[in-house]
Motif scaffolding. Structure first.
Motif, PDB file in Angstrom:
ATOM      1  N   GLU A  88       0.846  -1.211   0.000  1.00  0.00           N
ATOM      2  CA  GLU A  88       0.000   0.000   0.000  1.00  0.00           C
ATOM      3  C   GLU A  88       0.875   1.253   0.000  1.00  0.00           C
ATOM      4  O   GLU A  88       0.976   1.953   1.017  1.00  0.00           O
ATOM      5  CB  GLU A  88      -0.915   0.004   1.227  1.00  0.00           C
ATOM      6  CG  GLU A  88      -1.892  -1.162   1.315  1.00  0.00           C
ATOM      7  CD  GLU A  88      -2.715  -1.107   2.592  1.00  0.00           C
ATOM      8  OE1 GLU A  88      -3.686  -0.329   2.630  1.00  0.00           O
ATOM      9  OE2 GLU A  88      -2.355  -1.811   3.550  1.00  0.00           O
ATOM     10  N   PRO A  89       1.545   1.556  -1.131  1.00  0.00           N
ATOM     11  CA  PRO A  89       2.484   2.680  -1.173  1.00  0.00           C
ATOM     12  C   PRO A  89       1.850   4.036  -0.856  1.00  0.00           C
ATOM     13  O   PRO A  89       2.548   4.966  -0.450  1.00  0.00           O
ATOM     14  CB  PRO A  89       3.015   2.653  -2.615  1.00  0.00           C
ATOM     15  CG  PRO A  89       2.069   1.789  -3.378  1.00  0.00           C
ATOM     16  CD  PRO A  89       1.484   0.842  -2.412  1.00  0.00           C
ATOM     17  N   ASP A  90       0.523   4.150  -0.995  1.00  0.00           N
ATOM     18  CA  ASP A  90      -0.154   5.416  -0.688  1.00  0.00           C
ATOM     19  C   ASP A  90      -0.214   5.686   0.819  1.00  0.00           C
ATOM     20  O   ASP A  90      -0.527   6.802   1.235  1.00  0.00           O
ATOM     21  CB  ASP A  90      -1.591   5.403  -1.242  1.00  0.00           C
ATOM     22  CG  ASP A  90      -1.609   5.366  -2.767  1.00  0.00           C
ATOM     23  OD1 ASP A  90      -0.560   5.715  -3.359  1.00  0.00           O
ATOM     24  OD2 ASP A  90      -2.644   4.983  -3.353  1.00  0.00           O
ATOM     25  N   ARG A  91       0.058   4.631   1.613  1.00  0.00           N
ATOM     26  CA  ARG A  91      -0.047   4.788   3.075  1.00  0.00           C
ATOM     27  C   ARG A  91       1.303   4.988   3.755  1.00  0.00           C
ATOM     28  O   ARG A  91       1.429   4.816   4.974  1.00  0.00           O
ATOM     29  CB  ARG A  91      -0.745   3.561   3.679  1.00  0.00           C
ATOM     30  CG  ARG A  91      -2.254   3.534   3.419  1.00  0.00           C
ATOM     31  CD  ARG A  91      -2.910   2.454   4.235  1.00  0.00           C
ATOM     32  NE  ARG A  91      -2.655   2.618   5.670  1.00  0.00           N
ATOM     33  CZ  ARG A  91      -2.774   1.633   6.558  1.00  0.00           C
ATOM     34  NH1 ARG A  91      -3.110   0.412   6.159  1.00  0.00           N
ATOM     35  NH2 ARG A  91      -2.544   1.855   7.836  1.00  0.00           N
ATOM     36  N   VAL A  92       2.332   5.361   2.979  1.00  0.00           N
ATOM     37  CA  VAL A  92       3.643   5.640   3.579  1.00  0.00           C
ATOM     38  C   VAL A  92       4.101   7.034   3.156  1.00  0.00           C
ATOM     39  O   VAL A  92       3.693   7.553   2.120  1.00  0.00           O
ATOM     40  CB  VAL A  92       4.719   4.600   3.177  1.00  0.00           C
ATOM     41  CG1 VAL A  92       4.338   3.220   3.642  1.00  0.00           C
ATOM     42  CG2 VAL A  92       4.996   4.626   1.687  1.00  0.00           C
ATOM     43  N   CYS A  93       4.956   7.622   3.981  1.00  0.00           N
ATOM     44  CA  CYS A  93       5.570   8.904   3.618  1.00  0.00           C
ATOM     45  C   CYS A  93       6.997   8.921   4.182  1.00  0.00           C
ATOM     46  O   CYS A  93       7.259   8.318   5.222  1.00  0.00           O
ATOM     47  CB  CYS A  93       4.770  10.073   4.178  1.00  0.00           C
ATOM     48  SG  CYS A  93       4.513  10.017   5.964  1.00  0.00           S
ATOM     49  N   TYR A  94       7.908   9.545   3.478  1.00  0.00           N
ATOM     50  CA  TYR A  94       9.266   9.704   4.006  1.00  0.00           C
ATOM     51  C   TYR A  94       9.874  10.984   3.439  1.00  0.00           C
ATOM     52  O   TYR A  94       9.432  11.499   2.406  1.00  0.00           O
ATOM     53  CB  TYR A  94      10.149   8.485   3.711  1.00  0.00           C
ATOM     54  CG  TYR A  94      10.332   8.131   2.258  1.00  0.00           C
ATOM     55  CD1 TYR A  94      11.396   8.638   1.528  1.00  0.00           C
ATOM     56  CD2 TYR A  94       9.439   7.264   1.622  1.00  0.00           C
ATOM     57  CE1 TYR A  94      11.575   8.301   0.191  1.00  0.00           C
ATOM     58  CE2 TYR A  94       9.602   6.919   0.290  1.00  0.00           C
ATOM     59  CZ  TYR A  94      10.675   7.450  -0.417  1.00  0.00           C
ATOM     60  OH  TYR A  94      10.838   7.122  -1.733  1.00  0.00           O
ATOM     61  N   GLY A  95      10.875  11.495   4.157  1.00  0.00           N
ATOM     62  CA  GLY A  95      11.434  12.800   3.802  1.00  0.00           C
ATOM     63  C   GLY A  95      10.733  13.879   4.620  1.00  0.00           C
ATOM     64  O   GLY A  95       9.525  13.782   4.879  1.00  0.00           O
ATOM     65  N   PRO A  96      11.466  14.918   5.058  1.00  0.00           N
ATOM     66  CA  PRO A  96      10.908  15.955   5.945  1.00  0.00           C
ATOM     67  C   PRO A  96       9.625  16.599   5.412  1.00  0.00           C
ATOM     68  O   PRO A  96       8.661  16.792   6.154  1.00  0.00           O
ATOM     69  CB  PRO A  96      12.039  16.982   6.043  1.00  0.00           C
ATOM     70  CG  PRO A  96      13.278  16.240   5.691  1.00  0.00           C
ATOM     71  CD  PRO A  96      12.875  15.170   4.735  1.00  0.00           C
ATOM     72  N   LYS A  97       9.581  16.912   4.105  1.00  0.00           N
ATOM     73  CA  LYS A  97       8.439  17.635   3.543  1.00  0.00           C
ATOM     74  C   LYS A  97       7.167  16.781   3.579  1.00  0.00           C
ATOM     75  O   LYS A  97       6.122  17.215   4.075  1.00  0.00           O
ATOM     76  CB  LYS A  97       8.762  18.062   2.105  1.00  0.00           C
ATOM     77  CG  LYS A  97       7.747  19.046   1.525  1.00  0.00           C
ATOM     78  CD  LYS A  97       8.135  19.457   0.117  1.00  0.00           C
ATOM     79  CE  LYS A  97       7.050  20.359  -0.492  1.00  0.00           C
ATOM     80  NZ  LYS A  97       7.332  20.679  -1.899  1.00  0.00           N
ATOM     81  N   GLN A  98       7.281  15.535   3.050  1.00  0.00           N
ATOM     82  CA  GLN A  98       6.120  14.621   3.014  1.00  0.00           C
ATOM     83  C   GLN A  98       5.602  14.324   4.420  1.00  0.00           C
ATOM     84  O   GLN A  98       4.397  14.355   4.672  1.00  0.00           O
ATOM     85  CB  GLN A  98       6.516  13.292   2.353  1.00  0.00           C
ATOM     86  CG  GLN A  98       6.306  13.270   0.844  1.00  0.00           C
ATOM     87  CD  GLN A  98       6.433  11.832   0.310  1.00  0.00           C
ATOM     88  OE1 GLN A  98       6.256  10.856   1.028  1.00  0.00           O
ATOM     89  NE2 GLN A  98       6.735  11.725  -0.974  1.00  0.00           N
ATOM     90  N   VAL A  99       6.544  14.030   5.324  1.00  0.00           N
ATOM     91  CA  VAL A  99       6.158  13.645   6.689  1.00  0.00           C
ATOM     92  C   VAL A  99       5.495  14.824   7.404  1.00  0.00           C
ATOM     93  O   VAL A  99       4.488  14.655   8.097  1.00  0.00           O
ATOM     94  CB  VAL A  99       7.378  13.123   7.487  1.00  0.00           C
ATOM     95  CG1 VAL A  99       7.007  12.879   8.949  1.00  0.00           C
ATOM     96  CG2 VAL A  99       7.908  11.828   6.872  1.00  0.00           C
ATOM     97  N   LYS A 100       6.052  16.037   7.226  1.00  0.00           N
ATOM     98  CA  LYS A 100       5.473  17.223   7.887  1.00  0.00           C
ATOM     99  C   LYS A 100       4.029  17.447   7.428  1.00  0.00           C
ATOM    100  O   LYS A 100       3.142  17.738   8.246  1.00  0.00           O
ATOM    101  CB  LYS A 100       6.316  18.466   7.598  1.00  0.00           C
ATOM    102  CG  LYS A 100       5.876  19.678   8.436  1.00  0.00           C
ATOM    103  CD  LYS A 100       6.752  20.879   8.197  1.00  0.00           C
ATOM    104  CE  LYS A 100       6.405  22.021   9.149  1.00  0.00           C
ATOM    105  NZ  LYS A 100       4.999  22.327   9.275  1.00  0.00           N
TER     106      LYS A 100
END
Length: 365
Positions: free
Chosen positions: A287-299
């Motif tokens: 489920e790649p839509d349910r992950v985030c990484y990197g400062p911008k995406q995570v914030k």
């Protein structure tokens, strides 16, 4: 780590007096420290004194000195932290503003002062001074003629010892080879006695390719029985044989993913981090839509209160840029307030090294 005293003002300013009692404590102290902090400790400094005749004599004095930190160096091999900076308190022997490097090693008393102890600093201080020691896992990576000893704690993956012995080739008469193997086993046995505290570790993993690990375990238990080594015999259930593709440090990563190993280290902080990372990778595939990484995406995800699990590597909080550090601290606080689970990984651990490859911050939604 022993906390002797702490004193904090309402505005966040304050200091804590600590003693690092083991290697892991120094890593915690390093993470607590930043440029601009003040560090007070006993140190040695060459002092020049002018005699009545005008001659200048140099002597080394032991003095208490407080420096405003300009740079910090963590030496894992030597178990020491070096704080370089300028003297910021009046002193009989050292002028204000004079440069000095304080070396803090095990069992040194040190007072760490900050203009602002933020939430992550206070959490790190609580974890560092928790009296319930984290169980360590000892790993012995062994093959014919080579044995590498590692200690895994919640925050460190540390090389502690190495045994290397060249073995002769097997011939029709194997007497010489057998004698060399016994010599090798004896050195490894002594290495376990000298470098692994069996009263502290939760388990000792014997790992490597082939059957050397199994042969060594059988030999070790036989030797312990014949020599009456009660320490080894009482802890024989702690020794677990597992397969590893090599005896180098990269084998730690595959060992920690092994189910048998995960059962052995269950209920440790390291196991929780590995599980969170494993779930993240599974979600990336399914489920790649349910992950985030990197400062911008995570914030963005944190601001929308969409993060379920947040993973951050501790090196991000050592950012020299105060504004950047504050941004990461705020992200963690916001995620906690919204009910998310937050894991702070150690950059000195295998799991932390993996997270650093994902920019050091990631989350599942």
């Amino acid at each position: 780590m022993k906390l002797l005293h702490k004193e904090f003002e309402k505005d966040g300013r304050g200091n804590a007096t600590l003693i690092a009692e083991e290697a892991e404590d120094l890593w915690h102290l390093y993470n607590l420290s930043m440029k601009g902090d003040t560090v007070k400790a006993m140190t040695y400094r060459k002092i020049q004194k002018e005699g009545s005749t005008g001659t200048v004599q140099t002597e080394v004095k032991k003095i208490m000195l407080t420096v405003e930190v300009k740079s910090i160096e963590y030496d894992a091999a030597g178990n020491v932290i070096r704080y370089s900076g300028k003297n910021c308190e009046e002193n009989q022997w050292v002028k204000m503003g004079a440069h000095h490097t304080l070396e803090i090693d095990l069992n040194n008393k040190v007072t760490l002062g900050k203009d602002r102890w933020d939430a992550m600093h206070l959490q790190a201080l609580d974890e560092a001074t928790d009296v319930h020691k984290t169980s360590e896992v000892a790993v012995l990576l062994i093959e014919a003629g080579t044995a590498n000893f590692h200690l895994l704690t919640a925050v460190l993956a540390k090389d502690v010892h190495r045994v290397s012995l060249s073995l002769p080739r097997k011939r029709a008469t194997t007497t010489g080879y057998d004698k060399a193997v016994v010599r090798f086993y004896e050195q490894v046995y002594q290495g376990i006695k000298d470098h692994i505290d069996l009263n502290l570790v939760k388990c000792v993993l014997l790992a490597g390719p082939g059957f050397v690990k199994d042969d060594f375990l059988a030999w070790m238990l036989q030797k312990a029985t014949s020599s009456g080594d009660t320490q080894i015999l009482q802890k024989k259930s702690s020794f677990v044989c597992v397969h590893a593709s090599c005896v180098h440090k990269q084998a730690l990563k595959e060992l920690l993913a092994d189910e048998q190993v995960q059962k052995s280290i269950a209920n440790t902080k390291a196991a929780a981090h590995l599980k969170a990372l494993e779930e993240f990778y599974i979600m990336v595939q399914k489920e790649p839509d349910r992950v985030c990484y990197g400062p911008k995406q995570v914030k963005e995800a944190v601001d929308k209160c969409a993060v379920q699990t947040l993973m951050v590597v501790d090196s991000l909080f050592r950012n020299a840029n105060v504004q950047m550090r504050r941004q990461y601290v705020d992200m963690v606080e916001t995620a906690k307030d919204s009910g998310a689970t937050v894991h702070v990984f150690s950059s000195q651990h295998v799991s932390g090294e993996q997270l650093q490859q994902l920019t050091g911050i990631a989350g599942t939604l």
